[in-house]
Scaffold this active site. Structure first.
Site, PDB file in Angstrom:
ATOM      1  CG  HIS A   1      10.306   6.349 -59.712  1.00  0.00           C
ATOM      2  ND1 HIS A   1      10.806   7.041 -58.645  1.00  0.00           N
ATOM      3  CD2 HIS A   1       9.531   5.352 -59.185  1.00  0.00           C
ATOM      4  CE1 HIS A   1      10.375   6.487 -57.522  1.00  0.00           C
ATOM      5  NE2 HIS A   1       9.592   5.461 -57.818  1.00  0.00           N
TER       6      HIS A   1
ATOM      7  CB  SER B   1       6.043   5.807 -53.542  1.00  0.00           C
ATOM      8  OG  SER B   1       6.843   5.106 -52.629  1.00  0.00           O
TER       9      SER B   1
END
Lengths: 143, 484, 430
Positions: free
Chosen positions: B56, B52
Site C-alpha cells: 500500500h 491481498s
C-alpha cells in the site's frame, strides 16, 4: 384338463419374479423387464429394442459375468505395481474374492503383457494375467 | 512431565508470519540467540498466506497512527528488501476509484490524509485520465486517486525468504510449537507448548490472530483481537491484462473494499470480503462471500466475466480493539514486546515494524548489542526455470541435471527447484510448503499432475514413508495406507 | 540445434499414432517428446478394459492398448523418442518451425523441424474451478490423481469417498476405489443425466450399490486438516442449489471428475487460433491448425470419449504432416467453414478443404440428450445428409461421413452446418 390348467396358472402366478435391468449392450440403455420362474429360469424378456438385449437379460439373470481388472504387487521391478485382468469374465459374485486373491500374491519382475500371474483366481477357473510390462529394477540386478 | 529444562534464548519470537519472520531476520543481525516459535508446520501459515498481497502507498491510515507511520516507512523499504531477499515485487501503482459523484469527497479525504502521511506522488485523475490508464474500469467512474508508489509483492515468499535468511544467520526455527502457557521468571519467561518448553529473556508477540491470547498468557489484557474473514478468488494468468494497477473501490468501515489486482506472478486476484467472526481458525470460504466479491468487482470492471478461477481462499485479518497496530513493550512486563493487531496495511508495514520491534527487543535486553560478524542480509537467488531464457536453462541443467526434469508443467517447475526448496534453511516439509516456495501445484491444474511427484520427492528427501507426507502438517495426510 | 522433419509433442495414444502414420507416409526423421518416463500417456493408469473395441476389434485395458503402439514406435528406425522431455516453446516460422524442450540428460533441446504435431492431451478441471465454498483440507483430489495413486503407486487416498461427476472417469474411479477397500458413499452429478456409459453405471455403481444422485452438486467442504464431510444439495434447472435440500455426508475423500480441458498453453503461446468451445485449435480435415505445418490431434484438439477415435484422428494428422513435409499437400486449399447448428455444440474439423479427395468424417457433439432424433448436415437450406439416431448424448461423440464429390459440388464460401432434428413431440429423456 381344465383343472390342470388352473393349477398350472396358479402355480405360475405364485412363483414367478420380475427383475428390472438396464441393458448395457449399447448406449441406448433400454429398460428391461425379465420374468423368472422359481428356479431362476428366464420366462420372458420385455423392453429390449434388439436381440442383444434379450441375450444380455438372460445372461445377467442366470449367470452374471464381469471382466475383472486390478493391480498386483511387483517385486524387484521398475514400478511397484502391475495392472492385471482376468483372462475371461468371472462370476460377478466372485469379484471381491479375485481382488483378495490378487492382493495376496506378488509378481516377480520382469513382467510381460499376457504373463499369467495367478492361475485359477479364487477358484473361478480363470487366470489373472498382466496387462502391462514391468522391467527389472536396475539396482535390484546389482544386488 | 513437561520438559522444564528447554533451551534458553535471549529472544523468542512467537509466530512465523511475515512480521515474525522479518523480526527474526533483524534479530539475526546481532550477537544474540533467538528462536522463532511457530504453531503450524511451516512459516507463513496465518494471515501471511491469504491476503491481498498489496504494497500500500499509505493514504488510507489515520495520520499519526502506527498504521500510517509504518505503512509509509514499509513502502519505502519494500523494493530494496525484496531485491535483497530475491522476492517477487512489482511497483504497479494503485488507484482508488469513485464510482459516483457522491464519492468524490472521499477521494479528497484520502488525498489529504495521504499527503499528511507523507505519501509521494498522489494525484487525482478525472474520468478520461483514469480510462486512459485503465481502459476496462467502469466508464461511469467519476474520478480516481492515483498512487504511483503502490505495488504488489508475494507475501508468503517474503516470509519464507525472511525465515530462510534468519535461520541462515543462526536464528532457530521451531515448528509445530504452539505456545499454550507462559510463566514469568526473574529474567524472562518460560514458554510451553503441549510437549516442549523454551526459556527466553525477551518475548516478541507476533502471533497474528492469536496475539491477544499470548498477551493474556503473560498477564496483559490491554487489547483484544477479533478475526475478520476476508475471502479471495484467484484467477488464471489467462485473465491477466484486465487491469495493470491495483484498483480499489472507496473504503468503508470494514476496510478498503473489494479490489482487483494483478499479482506478481501474472494472475488476477479479486477480494476481499469482510466479516467479523469468532473462530480464529475458520478458514472456510462462504457462498455469500464469494458471490459478494464477484458482484462487487463487476462494479469496478463492468461486465467482467470471472472465468478460469484457479482457487478461492480465506484469510483472517487480526483486527485489534485499539484499531491500530500495537507495537510496544507491554505495560504489564517490559520484557514482553507486542507486534500485534497487524491487519492491513500490515504486509506493507512489516519491514518497518521488524526494524522497530528489533530495536525495542535490544533495548529490553539491556541496550547495545554487537552486530554479528559475517551477517548475510539476503539469501541466494532461488533458480526459477520458468523465468529463465533458453540459454540460461541450458546452463542451469548443465550444472544440475535435476533442473532438466520438469515436475509441474503448469508453472514449469523442475525437480531441482523442488529439492532446493526442501533442502533450504527453514525448508519445505509438506506439499503446500513446496507449493509456496516453488509454485509447483500453484497453476491451473492445482497439483493434479505434479502432486504425486512432489509427495514422492518429499518422502525421499525427508526419509519418511509416503503415507506420512502431509498437505500442510498435522493430520493433513494425503495417502492413508498401501493397498497391497 | 538439431534438425528433424517432424516433432511430435506428446507420446500418448495421439502422439504415437500420429508419428507412426507419418512414418508410414514416408517421413524419415521423426522425434517424439514425452514428458513422462514412459510412453503411453494417461492410458498407463487406465487399467480397466473397454479400449480398442472399435480399432482392434477386441477389448483391451489402457496399458495393453498403449503397448500395441509402444512396440511399433520402439521398433521403428525412423522414430526417435525422448522421454522425460518437456516441450517449453513452439516458435512458428515461415518454412520451418522451432521447438524448445528440456530434459535431464541433454539439457536444453533446440529442434528445427519442418512440421510439428501437437499431442499434449488434456488435464482435469480442478476443485478451484468450481469455486465451491468451504475449507481446503487434505483429501480432495481429482479422480485422475486418485487413479494414479491407487493404480500406479498402490496407495489409498481415502476410505469414505464422495465423487462429484458421473462421467466414465468418475464411475470407473468409484469401482476402483471400492475394489481397493474404500466405501464410495455417493456419486453426485450436476446434470439431470449421467454422461457415462450405461454399462459403467450398471457395472461400476449398481453392482456395488453405490448411489447416484442426479441434479446434485457439492455446496460445502468441511474439515481443517483432513476432509471430514461434504455438503451436497440438489440444483434447479439453472444449476443453482435448492435451499432445504442440503445433506452433509461424512467422508475423508472428495474426488472431482468434472471435465477435461485440453492442454493448449504451448499452442496459445505459439499464436495458434483456438476454438472457444472445444478449447482446442481450429483445424482443417488434415488436423492442420491455422499455422501451416503445425497439426493437432487427440485430446489436445478436443476431448474424446474413446481412445479408438483418438487413434483415427491422429493418423489423419500424421498423414497430413507427412504430405506437408513431402510437399504433396494441396498448396491452395479452398476452405469451407463447418458449424454446429441446433443442438450441436461443436464440429471438428472447423474447416474443410473443398478440393480434398477423401471421404470426410465430420465429428461433433450434442449439448443434451435426445432420443429418436436425427442429425442433419446442410449447406444453406440444402440438406446434404440426414441420419436417424436412436439416441444422442453429450458424452458420446457423433460423426457424419461426407463424400468428396458432395464437397466439391458446394459453392465457394459455403458453410456446412450440422444440427439435431427432433421428432414431432420430442421425446427428451433425462
Amino acid at each position: 384338463m381344465s383343472g390342470r390348467a388352473d393349477t398350472f396358472w396358479q402355480q405360475r402366478r405364485i412363483s414367478t419374479t420380475t427383475r428390472e435391468l438396464t441393458c448395457v449392450a449399447c448406449p441406448m440403455g433400454c429398460g428391461l423387464r425379465v420374468e423368472l420362474d422359481e428356479n431362476n429360469r428366464v420366462l420372458s424378456v420385455a423392453g429390449n429394442a434388439c436381440k442383444r438385449g434379450d441375450a444380455y437379460a438372460r445372461a445377467e439373470c442366470t449367470k452374471p459375468l464381469r471382466s475383472f481388472t486390478s493391480t498386483m504387487r511387483v517385486e524387484g521391478g521398475e514400478a511397484p505395481l502391475v495392472s492385471v485382468k482376468s483372462a475371461e469374465p468371472v462370476p460377478k459374485a466372485k469379484l471381491f474374492d479375485c481382488v483378495k486373491a490378487g492382493n495376496a500374491c506378488a509378481a516377480k519382475a520382469p513382467v510381460a503383457i499376457g504373463d499369467v500371474l495367478l492361475a485359477n483366481a479364487a477358484g473361478t477357473g480363470v487366470d489373472l494375467i498382466a496387462t502391462n510390462r514391468v522391467a527389472k529394477k536396475r539396482e535390484a540386478i546389482a544386488v | 512431565m513437561l520438559n522444564q529444562s528447554g533451551r534458553s534464548y535471549d529472544v523468542a519470537v512467537i509466530g512465523a508470519g511475515v512480521v515474525g519472520a522479518l523480526i527474526a531476520r533483524q534479530l539475526g543481525r546481532y550477537d544474540i540467540t533467538a528462536v522463532v516459535l511457530e504453531r503450524a508446520n511451516d512459516v507463513a501459515q496465518g494471515t501471511t498466506k491469504a491476503n491481498s498481497a498489496i504494497v500500500h502507498a499509505g493514504f488510507d491510515a489515520k495520520p499519526g497512527s502506527n498504521k500510517a507511520k509504518m505503512n509509509v516507512a514499509g513502502n519505502r523499504l519494500m523494493p530494496g528488501l525484496c531485491e535483497t531477499l530475491h522476492v517477487p515485487f512489482r511497483n504497479n501503482g494503485s488507484l482508488v476509484i469513485a464510482l459516483s459523484e457522491e464519492e468524490l469527497p472521499e477521494l479528497q479525504r484520502l488525498l489529504v490524509r495521504g499527503e499528511a502521511n507523507g505519501v509521494p506522488g498522489l494525484r487525482l485523475l478525472d474520468r478520461s485520465e483514469l480510462l486512459a490508464m485503465e481502459p476496462q474500469v467502469n466508464p461511469e467512474a467519476a474520478a480516481a486517486l492515483y498512487a504511483p508508489t503502490g505495488g504488489v509483492v508475494s507475501p508468503y515468499e517474503l516470509c519464507v525468504a525472511a525465515a530462510e535468511n534468519a535461520v541462515a544467520n543462526g536464528v532457530t526455527l521451531l515448528r509445530n510449537f504452539a505456545v499454550e502457557r507462559i510463566t514469568r521468571e526473574e529474567r524472562g519467561f518460560v514458554l510451553f507448548s503441549a510437549r516442549e518448553s523454551v526459556r527466553a529473556g525477551v518475548v516478541i508477540n507476533a502471533a497474528g490472530v492469536f496475539a491477544d491470547e499470548i498477551a493474556r498468557m503473560a498477564g496483559d489484557e490491554s487489547f483484544r483481537i477479533r478475526p475478520r474473514r476476508g475471502e479471495y478468488i484467484l484467477l488464471d494468468s489467462s485473465q491477466a491484462g484486465v487491469v495493470e494497477k491495483t484498483v480499489f473501490q472507496c473504503p468503508s468501515k470494514m476496510g478498503k473494499g473489494v479490489l482487483i489486482t494483478p499479482t506478481v506472478h501474472g494472475n488476477i486476484l479479486i477480494g476481499p470480503s469482510a466479516q467479523d467472526i469468532d473462530d480464529r481458525e475458520d478458514l472456510a470460504t462462504t457462498h455469500g462471500g464469494l458471490r459478494g466479491i464477484q458482484a462487487a468487482v463487476r462494479r469496478t470492471v463492468p461486465g467482467y466475466q470471472i472465468r478460469d478461477i484457479i482457487t478461492s481462499f480465506t484469510g483472517l485479518r487480526a483486527h485489534c480493539s485499539r484499531d491500530d497496530f500495537v507495537l510496544e513493550a507491554s505495560a504489564a512486563n517490559p520484557r514482553l514486546i507486542h507486534a500485534a493487531g497487524v491487519e492491513s496495511p500490515g504486509l506493507t508495514a512489516a519491514p518497518a515494524i521488524a526494524q522497530h520491534i528489533a530495536q525495542l527487543a535490544l533495548k529490553a535486553l539491556g541496550g547495545a548489542c554487537a552486530e554479528k560478524a559475517g551477517w548475510v542480509p539476503g539469501r541466494p537467488a532461488p533458480l526459477r526455470m520458468r523465468e529463465l531464457s533458453h540459454g540460461e536453462r541450458r546452463a542451469a541443467i548443465a550444472k544440475n541435471p535435476a533442473y532438466g526434469r520438469i515436475v509441474c508443467r503448469c508453472e514449469t517447475v523442475s525437480e531441482g527447484e523442488i529439492l532446493d526448496a526442501i533442502r533450504a534453511p527453514a525448508g519445505a516439509t509438506d506439499v503446500d510448503g513446496v507449493k509456496r516456495r516453488t509454485r509447483a501445484g500453484m497453476g491451473r491444474c492445482q497439483g493434479g499432475f505434479c502432486g504425486p511427484r512432489v509427495l514422492e520427492l518429499l518422502a525421499r528427501e525427508l526419509g519418511l514413508p509416503s503415507e506420512e507426507i502431509t498437505k500442510c502438517g498435522g493430520d493433513s495426510r494425503i495417502l492413508l495406507n498401501k493397498t497391497k | 540445434m538439431e534438425a528433424v522433419d517432424l516433432v511430435v509433442i506428446g507420446g500418448g495414444p495421439a502422439g504415437m499414432a500420429a508419428a507412426l502414420e507419418a512414418e508410414k507416409n514416408g517421413v524419415e526423421r521423426i522425434l517424439i517428446l514425452e514428458r513422462a518416463k514412459t510412453l503411453g500417456g494417461i492410458l498407463e493408469q487406465c487399467i480397466h478394459t473397454g479400449f480398442g473395441l472399435h480399432y482392434f476389434g477386441e477389448e483391451l485395458s489402457g496399458p495393453e492398448y498403449a503397448d500395441r503402439f509402444i512396440v511399433l514406435v520402439e521398433q521403428n528406425p525412423h522414430i526417435e523418442v525422448k522421454l522425460g522431455a518437456m516441450a517449453l516453446e513452439v516458435i512458428p516460422g515461415e518454412n520451418r518451425h522451432r521447438v524448445f524442450a528440456v530434459n535431464q540428460a541433454e539439457g536444453l533441446l533446440e529442434l528445427d523441424c519442418k512440421a510439428v504435431i501437437l499431442a499434449m492431451g488434456c488435464r482435469e478441471r480442478p476443485r478451484g474451478a468450481l469455486n465451491i465454498p468451504g475449507t481446503r483440507p487434505a483429501g480432495i483430489l481429482s479422480a485422475g490423481t486418485a487413479q494414479k495413486y491407487v493404480n500406479l503407486e498402490g496407495y489409498l487416498p481415502g476410505r469414505e469417498v464422495v465423487i462429484l461427476g458421473s462421467g466414465d472417469i468418475g464411475l470407473i474411479t468409484a469401482r476402483r476405489m471400492t475394489m481397493e477397500g474404500a466405501r464410495v458413499k455417493l456419486v453426485c452429478e450436476l446434470m439431470p443425466y449421467s454422461s457415462g456409459l450405461t454399462r459403467n453405471i450398471v457395472q461400476c455403481l449398481e453392482d456395488f450399490n453405490i448411489p447416484l444422485r442426479l441434479s446434485c452438486t457439492v455446496v460445502g467442504i468441511h474439515g481443517r486438516e483432513r476432509l471430514e464431510a461434504v455438503t451436497v444439495a440438489n440444483v434447479d434447472e439453472n444449476f443453482r442449489p435448492i435451499p432445504g435440500t442440503e445433506e452433509t455426508i461424512p467422508c475423508d475423500l472428495l474426488l472431482f471428475s468434472v471435465g477435461l480441458i485440453p492442454e493448449n498453453e504451448l499452442s496459445r503461446a505459439a499464436g495458434i487460433a483456438m476454438d472457444h468451445v472445444t478449447a482446442g485449435a481450429v483445424v482443417d480435415e488434415l488436423r492442420q491448425t491455422g499455422i501451416p505445418g503445425i497439426f493437432a490431434c487427440g485430446n489436445v484438439l478436443h476431448v474424446h470419449d474413446m481412445v479408438d477415435f483418438v487413434t483415427l484422428e491422429s493418423q489423419l494428422a500424421g498423414a497430413g504432416a507427412a504430405a506437408y513435409i513431402r510437399g504433396t499437400h494441396d498448396p491452395a486449399p479452398e476452405y469451407l467453414p463447418t458449424r454446429g447448428g441446433n443442438g450441436v455444440r461443436y464440429v471438428v474439423p472447423q474447416r474443410v478443404n473443398r478440393r480434398q479427395p477423401q471421404p470426410l468424417k465430420l465429428y461433433f457433439r450434442v449439448g443434451e440428450v435426445y432420443k429418436n432424433a436425427s442429425v442433419r448436415l446442410r449447406c444453406g437450406e440444402t440438406t446434404l445428409l440426414q441420419k436417424k439416431r436412436p439416441r444422442l448424448a453429450p458424452g458420446e461423440m457423433e460423426d457424419l461421413l461426407l463424400k468428396p464429390e458432395q464437397l466439391a459440388a458446394l459453392p465457394e464460401g459455403a458453410e456446412l452446418t450440422i444440427e439435431v432434428v427432433e421428432r414431432e413431440g420430442k421425446d427428451q429423456i433425462f
